[in-house]
Design an enzyme around this catalytic site. Structure first.
Site, PDB file in Angstrom:
ATOM      1  N   ASP A 256       0.832  -1.201   0.000  1.00  0.00           N
ATOM      2  CA  ASP A 256       0.000   0.000   0.000  1.00  0.00           C
ATOM      3  C   ASP A 256       0.866   1.251   0.000  1.00  0.00           C
ATOM      4  OD1 ASP A 256      -2.269   1.756   0.900  1.00  0.00           O
ATOM      5  OD2 ASP A 256      -1.241   1.645   2.831  1.00  0.00           O
ATOM      6  N   CYS A 315      -8.143  13.387  -0.083  1.00  0.00           N
ATOM      7  CA  CYS A 315      -6.838  13.486  -0.731  1.00  0.00           C
ATOM      8  C   CYS A 315      -6.500  14.899  -1.134  1.00  0.00           C
ATOM      9  CB  CYS A 315      -6.907  12.749  -2.052  1.00  0.00           C
ATOM     10  SG  CYS A 315      -6.367  11.124  -1.977  1.00  0.00           S
ATOM     11  N   GLY A 349     -10.993   4.812  -4.412  1.00  0.00           N
ATOM     12  CA  GLY A 349     -11.177   6.212  -4.041  1.00  0.00           C
ATOM     13  C   GLY A 349     -12.013   6.995  -5.039  1.00  0.00           C
ATOM     14  N   GLY A 371     -13.725   4.547   0.970  1.00  0.00           N
ATOM     15  CA  GLY A 371     -13.336   5.165   2.231  1.00  0.00           C
ATOM     16  C   GLY A 371     -14.485   5.962   2.807  1.00  0.00           C
ATOM     17  N   ARG A 417       3.922   5.591   3.401  1.00  0.00           N
ATOM     18  CA  ARG A 417       2.959   5.490   2.296  1.00  0.00           C
ATOM     19  C   ARG A 417       3.211   6.626   1.298  1.00  0.00           C
ATOM     20  NH1 ARG A 417      -2.347   6.467   0.462  1.00  0.00           N
ATOM     21  NH2 ARG A 417      -3.253   4.532  -0.294  1.00  0.00           N
ATOM     22  N   GLU A 486     -28.211  18.692 -14.121  1.00  0.00           N
ATOM     23  CA  GLU A 486     -29.510  18.062 -14.377  1.00  0.00           C
ATOM     24  C   GLU A 486     -29.613  16.703 -13.673  1.00  0.00           C
ATOM     25  OE1 GLU A 486     -31.779  17.741 -18.520  1.00  0.00           O
ATOM     26  OE2 GLU A 486     -30.307  16.141 -18.294  1.00  0.00           O
ATOM     27  N   HIS A 488     -28.386  15.711 -10.763  1.00  0.00           N
ATOM     28  CA  HIS A 488     -28.688  15.800  -9.332  1.00  0.00           C
ATOM     29  C   HIS A 488     -30.071  16.427  -9.151  1.00  0.00           C
ATOM     30  CE1 HIS A 488     -24.945  14.632  -7.238  1.00  0.00           C
ATOM     31  NE2 HIS A 488     -24.432  14.821  -8.448  1.00  0.00           N
TER      32      HIS A 488
HETATM   33  P1  XMP Z   1     -12.603   7.894  -0.739  1.00  0.00           P
HETATM   34  O1  XMP Z   1     -12.911   8.855  -1.847  1.00  0.00           O
HETATM   35  O2  XMP Z   1     -13.405   6.622  -0.844  1.00  0.00           O
HETATM   36  O3  XMP Z   1     -11.070   7.493  -0.945  1.00  0.00           O
HETATM   37  O4  XMP Z   1     -12.754   8.533   0.595  1.00  0.00           O
HETATM   38  C1  XMP Z   1     -10.396   6.542  -0.155  1.00  0.00           C
HETATM   39  C2  XMP Z   1      -8.995   6.298  -0.690  1.00  0.00           C
HETATM   40  O5  XMP Z   1      -8.204   7.483  -0.654  1.00  0.00           O
HETATM   41  C3  XMP Z   1      -6.810   7.147  -0.562  1.00  0.00           C
HETATM   42  N1  XMP Z   1      -6.237   7.908   0.530  1.00  0.00           N
HETATM   43  C4  XMP Z   1      -5.489   9.015   0.379  1.00  0.00           C
HETATM   44  N2  XMP Z   1      -4.980   9.608  -0.724  1.00  0.00           N
HETATM   45  N3  XMP Z   1      -3.997  11.266   0.621  1.00  0.00           N
HETATM   46  C5  XMP Z   1      -4.208  10.712  -0.586  1.00  0.00           C
HETATM   47  O6  XMP Z   1      -3.686  11.232  -1.582  1.00  0.00           O
HETATM   48  C6  XMP Z   1      -4.452  10.717   1.781  1.00  0.00           C
HETATM   49  O7  XMP Z   1      -4.243  11.243   2.872  1.00  0.00           O
HETATM   50  C7  XMP Z   1      -5.222   9.521   1.648  1.00  0.00           C
HETATM   51  N4  XMP Z   1      -5.792   8.693   2.557  1.00  0.00           N
HETATM   52  C8  XMP Z   1      -6.397   7.715   1.836  1.00  0.00           C
HETATM   53  C9  XMP Z   1      -6.737   5.661  -0.321  1.00  0.00           C
HETATM   54  O8  XMP Z   1      -6.368   5.057  -1.536  1.00  0.00           O
HETATM   55  C10 XMP Z   1      -8.171   5.315   0.092  1.00  0.00           C
HETATM   56  O9  XMP Z   1      -8.489   3.966  -0.168  1.00  0.00           O
END
Ligand code: XMP
Length: 504
Positions: A256, A315, A349, A371, A417, A486, A488
């Site tokens: 990861d 992110c 993500g 997430g 990471r 449109e 939403h």
């Molecule tokens: P969502 O959009 O589902 O995304 O909330 C979750 C994913 O975001 C990544 N992740 C990060 N990426 N900075 C990043 O650039 C961060 O601090 C961070 N934390 C998580 C990760 O791939 C996760 O599964």
């Protein structure tokens, strides 16, 4: 001349979820009858194409158990010590099984207080009692303790309260049917399995039979235990971590990092794939957002490739570093390398609504990682917070200051990471994520029902009975900002909260 020949610095246009919609298609599909089975890795399939993110506000054992029960999988985060993460894996693997091959036990001289602590830790209602040689002496459950005053817990011992041998036991290798019959006939809840010498070799519990009826889609291994994944890094003690996790039975390791197209990461995957110790473990590599990045992971031997640089809701990589690829294009590009090699793609993500799941799958993903959509569940780590009378749960990026800083912890496990393990002082960290809160959403069961239900509706509209059909028949139309507006709800003030729409 070749030195003046320029490449196109602007490349191609990247699209994401909000840029596209799926075209409706002729259909004979009933939403409730679709099959959402998908490939997670080369060797593991899941009934539901969802993963919970390896983040410290999303996935610990409770979430991983709930995800596997509902047909997906949880990936335990790695922002904790090796021992603590291995214990999380252990909790999931012991939570439910056809037969527990290595049951938690207690000695006859333990106090009832010690017994109580063990039962609490493993969330079980009782334990087999064994001597130092592993010979079964008896069993002790809630029922035996019901009339013991709490004040006596510190002094009374297991041997005084247990139900001693002879107990109803089964032989090693007993069939599921015979075990169920024995449990039923004797009206007991736990069936210890013993060998000829009387040594405890396993345990079958009635709870596990009930659960398999309650969760028919659960993701399970060959022994009937829930499947679980765990995140690891790619240098330092990463290999030691991988070993510790494999020793307690992890099914999937996710190497990861924020940039998986990196030599250290590729070396890590090669090392794991070459070591026979990890034969039974599937290795996922990531994250990448280009065809070349995906190809590098495929060539290193990854069993699945995870896609996403900067789409996550928390992110800031795309603004801090100016790097990333809009997620639908990133998934599509990665799939160009992965499809011919038969390696599944995970879209990680950026999903905001259930409709984004089908968009990811049509773009070329096999499963998606979530997430923010799951961080508000009961099963995610962390307490509820109240703001102006509304309920929220904390959610933070693993690249946020809070997750990367070592203050208040023995060490930070999250910095590497983002390739910042060498940054020794907290105030020199360059964060790539933020900290915040998401609305509380109740139990995962209800949230997963809406997400999977949304996918069923997508499959109905596209005319797909299965995920492969969805991938084959699904076509996109690109939309403009006016089209998105449109899409939403518009020109209305929402007065009733929908279970699957929180607004923009
Ligand atoms: P969502 O959009 O589902 O995304 O909330 C979750 C994913 O975001 C990544 N992740 C990060 N990426 N900075 C990043 O650039 C961060 O601090 C961070 N934390 C998580 C990760 O791939 C996760 O599964």
């Amino acid at each position: 001349s070749s030195s003046t020949q320029s490449h196109d610095p602007f490349g191609f246009t990247g699209l994401t979820y909000d840029d596209v919609l799926l075209l409706p298609n002729e259909t004979d599909v009933i939403p409730s009858e679709v099959d959402t089975t998908a490939r997670l890795t080369r060797e593991i399939s899941v009934a539901v194409p969802l993963l919970s993110a390896a983040m410290d506000t999303v996935t610990e054992a409770r979430m991983a158990i709930a995800m596997a029960r509902h047909g997906g999988i949880g990936i335990l985060h790695r922002n904790l010590s090796i021992e603590a993460q291995a214990q999380q894996v252990d909790l999931v693997k012991r939570s439910e099984s056809g037969m527990i091959t290595d049951p938690v036990t207690v000695g006859p001289d333990a106090t009832l207080a010690e017994l109580d602590a063990l039962c609490g830790q493993y969330r079980v209602s009782g334990l087999p009692v064994v001597d130092e040689q592993g010979i079964l002496l008896g069993i002790i459950t809630n029922r035996d303790l019901r009339f013991v005053p709490p004040s006596a817990f510190a002094v009374r011992r297991v041997r005084d309260e247990m139900t001693p041998m002879p107990l109803v036991t089964g032989p090693v290798g007993i069939s599921r049917e015979d075990a169920a019959a024995l449990l039923g006939k004797n009206k007991i809840e736990k069936l210890p399995l013993v060998d000829d010498a009387g040594r405890l070799c396993g345990l079958i519990t009635v709870k596990d039979f009930v659960k398999s009826e309650q969760y028919p889609d659960a993701t399970k291994d060959g022994e009937g235990r829930l499947i679980v994944g765990a995140a690891i890094g790619f240098f330092g003690d990463a290999l030691e971590r991988a070993r510790a996790l494999a020793e307690v039975g992890v099914d999937v390791l996710v190497a990861d990092t924020a940039n998986g197209h990196a030599r250290l990461m590729l070396d890590m995957i090669r090392t794991l794939k070459a070591d026979p110790f990890f034969n039974g473990v599937q290795i996922i590599g990531g994250n990448i957002a280009t065809r070349a990045g995906a190809q590098a992971l495929v060539d290193a031997g990854a069993d699945a490739v995870k896609v996403g640089v900067g789409p996550g809701s928390i992110c800031t990589t795309r603004v801090v570093a100016g790097v990333g690829v809009p997620q639908v294009t990133a998934i599509y590009e990665a799939s160009l390398a992965c499809k011919p090699a038969g390696v599944p793609v995970i879209g990680d993500g950026g999903l905001q609504y259930s409709g984004d799941i089908a968009k990811a799958l049509v773009a070329g993903a096999d499963t998606v990682m979530l997430g923010s959509l799951l961080a508000g569940c009961d099963e995610s780590p962390g307490d509820l917070v109240f703001v102006n009378g509304k309920q929220f749960k904390l959610y933070r990026g693993m690249g946020s200051i809070g997750a990367m800083a070592s203050r208040g912890k023995k060490a930070s496990y999250s910095k590497d990471r983002y390739f910042q393990a060498d940054v020794s002082s907290d105030d020199k960290i360059v964060p790539e994520g933020i900290e915040g809160q998401v609305p509380y959403r109740g139990p995962l069961g209800a949230v997963a029902h809406q997400l999977i239900g949304g996918l069923h509706q997508s499959m109905f509209y596209v005319g797909a009975h299965t995920i492969p059909q969805l991938q084959e028949r699904g076509k996109f139309v690109r939309i403009t900002p006016a089209g998105l507006k449109e899409s939403h709800p518009h020109d209305i003030q929402m007065t009733v909260e929908a279970p699957n729409y929180t607004g923009r």
